[in-house]
Write an enzyme that holds these catalytic residues in place. Structure first.
Site, PDB file in Angstrom:
ATOM      1  N   ALA A  65      27.709 -48.011 -75.723  1.00 35.28           N
ATOM      2  CA  ALA A  65      28.229 -46.522 -75.238  1.00 35.28           C
ATOM      3  C   ALA A  65      27.219 -46.195 -74.118  1.00 35.28           C
ATOM      4  O   ALA A  65      26.096 -46.404 -74.184  1.00 35.28           O
ATOM      5  CB  ALA A  65      28.171 -45.642 -76.476  1.00 35.28           C
ATOM      6  N   GLY A 108      28.632 -50.257 -78.938  1.00 39.22           N
ATOM      7  CA  GLY A 108      30.039 -50.012 -78.646  1.00 39.22           C
ATOM      8  C   GLY A 108      30.900 -50.983 -78.009  1.00 39.22           C
ATOM      9  O   GLY A 108      32.068 -51.211 -78.337  1.00 39.22           O
ATOM     10  N   GLU A 111      31.646 -53.254 -80.981  1.00 35.81           N
ATOM     11  CA  GLU A 111      32.446 -52.476 -81.991  1.00 35.81           C
ATOM     12  C   GLU A 111      33.951 -52.692 -81.009  1.00 35.81           C
ATOM     13  O   GLU A 111      35.012 -52.698 -81.957  1.00 35.81           O
ATOM     14  CB  GLU A 111      32.017 -50.851 -81.951  1.00 35.81           C
ATOM     15  CG  GLU A 111      30.843 -51.032 -82.813  1.00 35.81           C
ATOM     16  CD  GLU A 111      30.177 -49.834 -82.786  1.00 35.81           C
ATOM     17  OE1 GLU A 111      29.958 -49.166 -81.718  1.00 35.81           O
ATOM     18  OE2 GLU A 111      30.006 -48.925 -83.726  1.00 35.81           O
ATOM     19  N   GLU A 131      21.763 -50.062 -81.764  1.00 32.38           N
ATOM     20  CA  GLU A 131      21.554 -48.839 -81.933  1.00 32.38           C
ATOM     21  C   GLU A 131      20.411 -48.433 -82.623  1.00 32.38           C
ATOM     22  O   GLU A 131      19.691 -47.477 -82.219  1.00 32.38           O
ATOM     23  CB  GLU A 131      22.824 -48.322 -82.640  1.00 32.38           C
ATOM     24  CG  GLU A 131      24.108 -48.184 -82.020  1.00 32.38           C
ATOM     25  CD  GLU A 131      25.084 -49.519 -81.984  1.00 32.38           C
ATOM     26  OE1 GLU A 131      24.401 -50.423 -82.510  1.00 32.38           O
ATOM     27  OE2 GLU A 131      26.086 -49.333 -81.719  1.00 32.38           O
TER      28      GLU A 131
HETATM   29  N1  CAA Z   1      24.503 -47.120 -71.134  1.00 30.82           N
HETATM   30  C1  CAA Z   1      24.124 -46.471 -70.164  1.00 30.82           C
HETATM   31  N2  CAA Z   1      23.471 -47.401 -69.001  1.00 30.82           N
HETATM   32  C2  CAA Z   1      23.405 -48.732 -69.388  1.00 30.82           C
HETATM   33  C3  CAA Z   1      23.714 -49.122 -70.849  1.00 30.82           C
HETATM   34  C4  CAA Z   1      24.271 -48.144 -71.746  1.00 30.82           C
HETATM   35  N3  CAA Z   1      24.681 -48.620 -72.807  1.00 30.82           N
HETATM   36  N4  CAA Z   1      23.133 -50.457 -70.660  1.00 30.82           N
HETATM   37  C5  CAA Z   1      22.854 -50.711 -69.607  1.00 30.82           C
HETATM   38  N5  CAA Z   1      22.874 -49.741 -68.574  1.00 30.82           N
HETATM   39  C6  CAA Z   1      22.550 -49.727 -67.407  1.00 30.82           C
HETATM   40  C7  CAA Z   1      20.953 -49.447 -67.237  1.00 30.82           C
HETATM   41  O1  CAA Z   1      20.483 -48.384 -67.440  1.00 30.82           O
HETATM   42  C8  CAA Z   1      20.941 -50.097 -65.611  1.00 30.82           C
HETATM   43  O2  CAA Z   1      21.015 -48.819 -64.641  1.00 30.82           O
HETATM   44  P1  CAA Z   1      20.152 -48.525 -63.816  1.00 30.82           P
HETATM   45  O3  CAA Z   1      20.158 -49.800 -62.687  1.00 30.82           O
HETATM   46  O4  CAA Z   1      20.915 -47.409 -62.998  1.00 30.82           O
HETATM   47  O5  CAA Z   1      18.788 -48.541 -64.220  1.00 30.82           O
HETATM   48  C9  CAA Z   1      21.880 -51.135 -65.526  1.00 30.82           C
HETATM   49  O6  CAA Z   1      22.730 -50.802 -66.549  1.00 30.82           O
HETATM   50  C10 CAA Z   1      21.273 -52.550 -65.722  1.00 30.82           C
HETATM   51  O7  CAA Z   1      20.965 -52.525 -67.070  1.00 30.82           O
HETATM   52  P2  CAA Z   1      19.184 -53.153 -67.078  1.00 30.82           P
HETATM   53  O8  CAA Z   1      18.602 -53.164 -65.874  1.00 30.82           O
HETATM   54  O9  CAA Z   1      18.752 -52.701 -68.475  1.00 30.82           O
HETATM   55  O10 CAA Z   1      19.833 -54.695 -67.189  1.00 30.82           O
HETATM   56  P3  CAA Z   1      19.057 -55.901 -68.263  1.00 30.82           P
HETATM   57  O11 CAA Z   1      19.612 -57.108 -67.732  1.00 30.82           O
HETATM   58  O12 CAA Z   1      17.679 -55.861 -67.819  1.00 30.82           O
HETATM   59  O13 CAA Z   1      19.124 -55.672 -69.832  1.00 30.82           O
HETATM   60  C11 CAA Z   1      20.513 -54.881 -71.594  1.00 30.82           C
HETATM   61  C12 CAA Z   1      20.404 -55.665 -70.075  1.00 30.82           C
HETATM   62  C13 CAA Z   1      19.531 -55.774 -72.389  1.00 30.82           C
HETATM   63  C14 CAA Z   1      21.817 -54.967 -72.059  1.00 30.82           C
HETATM   64  C15 CAA Z   1      19.865 -53.742 -71.563  1.00 30.82           C
HETATM   65  O14 CAA Z   1      20.518 -52.822 -70.179  1.00 30.82           O
HETATM   66  C16 CAA Z   1      20.181 -52.581 -72.693  1.00 30.82           C
HETATM   67  O15 CAA Z   1      19.553 -52.914 -73.416  1.00 30.82           O
HETATM   68  N6  CAA Z   1      21.182 -51.764 -72.606  1.00 30.82           N
HETATM   69  C17 CAA Z   1      21.477 -50.862 -73.668  1.00 30.82           C
HETATM   70  C18 CAA Z   1      22.216 -51.824 -74.793  1.00 30.82           C
HETATM   71  C19 CAA Z   1      22.187 -50.526 -76.056  1.00 30.82           C
HETATM   72  O16 CAA Z   1      21.443 -50.209 -76.733  1.00 30.82           O
HETATM   73  N7  CAA Z   1      23.593 -50.382 -76.507  1.00 30.82           N
HETATM   74  C20 CAA Z   1      24.216 -49.503 -77.603  1.00 30.82           C
HETATM   75  C21 CAA Z   1      24.171 -48.038 -76.991  1.00 30.82           C
HETATM   76  S1  CAA Z   1      24.600 -46.871 -78.070  1.00 30.82           S
HETATM   77  C22 CAA Z   1      26.075 -47.206 -78.752  1.00 30.82           C
HETATM   78  O17 CAA Z   1      27.017 -48.182 -78.418  1.00 30.82           O
HETATM   79  C23 CAA Z   1      26.587 -46.321 -79.986  1.00 30.82           C
HETATM   80  C24 CAA Z   1      27.826 -46.678 -80.625  1.00 30.82           C
HETATM   81  O18 CAA Z   1      28.070 -47.071 -81.636  1.00 30.82           O
HETATM   82  C25 CAA Z   1      29.097 -46.647 -79.981  1.00 30.82           C
END
Ligand code: CAA
Length: 257
Positions: A65, A108, A111, A131
């Site tokens: 998400a 998500g 999911e 999460e």
């Molecule tokens: N939401 C918003 N933006 C996101 C995102 C997310 N879930 N995942 C990645 N992005 C964005 C980053 O902010 C970044 O944007 P900027 O260039 O503007 O900074 C871009 O995507 C590229 O990401 P990274 O620079 O972080 O890329 P990376 O290769 O270094 O890392 C990653 C990749 C490990 C997937 C890392 O991006 C990450 O940890 N993302 C979040 C994953 C996460 O926590 N997901 C769960 C979300 S909560 C949820 O999903 C609730 C639910 O149950 C529905």
């Protein structure tokens, strides 16, 4: 139909829906989810489409998400948005959905993958529910579907540590169907969609519905549901044609009714 965050293509017998927010690893914001539900419901009604492939790109199926969209929300705002309610509508799609997953399928994204019926993954897939690292828990079915798919022990490990697992580990624990080299994952999913599109559409839909029933009923209730559906299919032209074609040693021509 054109969407801001999705690409939609129709091929012979099936459709491919691709997430298109590569700059944020296909993070799922409200607009993407609204478009996705709209596209899936539209394809579900389209008689030319008998199976749906859902995919991202090589780097990410979806990284969860959209964190930026919800970071400052209050509990009341989250409740009023009720954004995860949309996900329930995906569960109601009657046609089979195949997830073609490469790269990140997190939160998500994982999911959504688990809402699909069959998962084909590339060797580079990284799957998880991170999460816990954000101070929350999965909110779109992660604690429930993951537990049903991989069992309590593995679900606990994944949700409590937030650790990602690779494609082979996901295959071993029954979370996905098949792992292929990255250059083939989408084609493999399309080939499977084409194969399913070649079956009786009415039997396919009823088979999907019957399998999903196993998740929310007793064995007795489920067997009863299956048996009634089996009998019901004897009112279809496809059952008559399928069995006649077998006897006549020819390929069946499905009518979808
Ligand atoms: N939401 C918003 N933006 C996101 C995102 C997310 N879930 N995942 C990645 N992005 C964005 C980053 O902010 C970044 O944007 P900027 O260039 O503007 O900074 C871009 O995507 C590229 O990401 P990274 O620079 O972080 O890329 P990376 O290769 O270094 O890392 C990653 C990749 C490990 C997937 C890392 O991006 C990450 O940890 N993302 C979040 C994953 C996460 O926590 N997901 C769960 C979300 S909560 C949820 O999903 C609730 C639910 O149950 C529905």
């Amino acid at each position: 139909m054109s969407y801001a965050h999705l690409l939609l293509t129709k091929e012979s017998g099936y459709a491919v829906v691709q997430f298109n927010r590569p700059e944020v690893l296909n993070a799922i914001n409200i607009q993407l989810m609204t478009e996705l539900v709209d596209a899936l419901e539209m394809l579900d009604k389209d008689d030319e489409v008998r199976c749906i492939v859902l995919t991202g790109n090589e780097k990410a199926f979806a990284a969860g998400a959209d964190i930026k969209e919800m970071a400052d929300a209050s509990a009341m705002e989250m409740l009023q948005r009720d954004q995860f309610a949309r996900w329930d509508r995906i569960r109601k799609i009657k046609k089979p959905i195949i997830a073609a997953v490469s790269g990140f399928a997190l939160g998500g994204g994982c999911e959504l993958m688990m809402t699909c019926d069959i998962v084909i993954a590339s060797e580079s897939a990284k799957i998880g529910q991170p999460e816990i690292n954000l101070g929350v828990i999965p909110g779109a079915g992660g604690t429930q579907r993951l537990t049903r798919a991989v069992g309590k022990a593995k679900a606990m490990e994944m949700v409590l540590t937030g650790r990602m697992i690779g494609a082979q580990e996901a295959l071993q624990c029954g979370l996905i169907n098949k792992v292929v080299p990255v250059e083939y994952y989408l084609q493999e999913a399309k080939d499977l969609a084409k194969e399913i599109a070649g079956k009786s559409p009415v039997a396919v839909k009823i088979a999907k519905e019957s399998i999903l029933k196993a998740f929310d009923t007793t064995i007795e209730g489920g067997l009863e549901f299956e048996r009634k559906n089996f009998y019901l299919l004897f009112s279809s032209e496809d059952q008559k044609e399928g069995m006649k074609a077998f006897v006549e040693k020819r390929k069946a021509e499905w009518k979808g009714r």
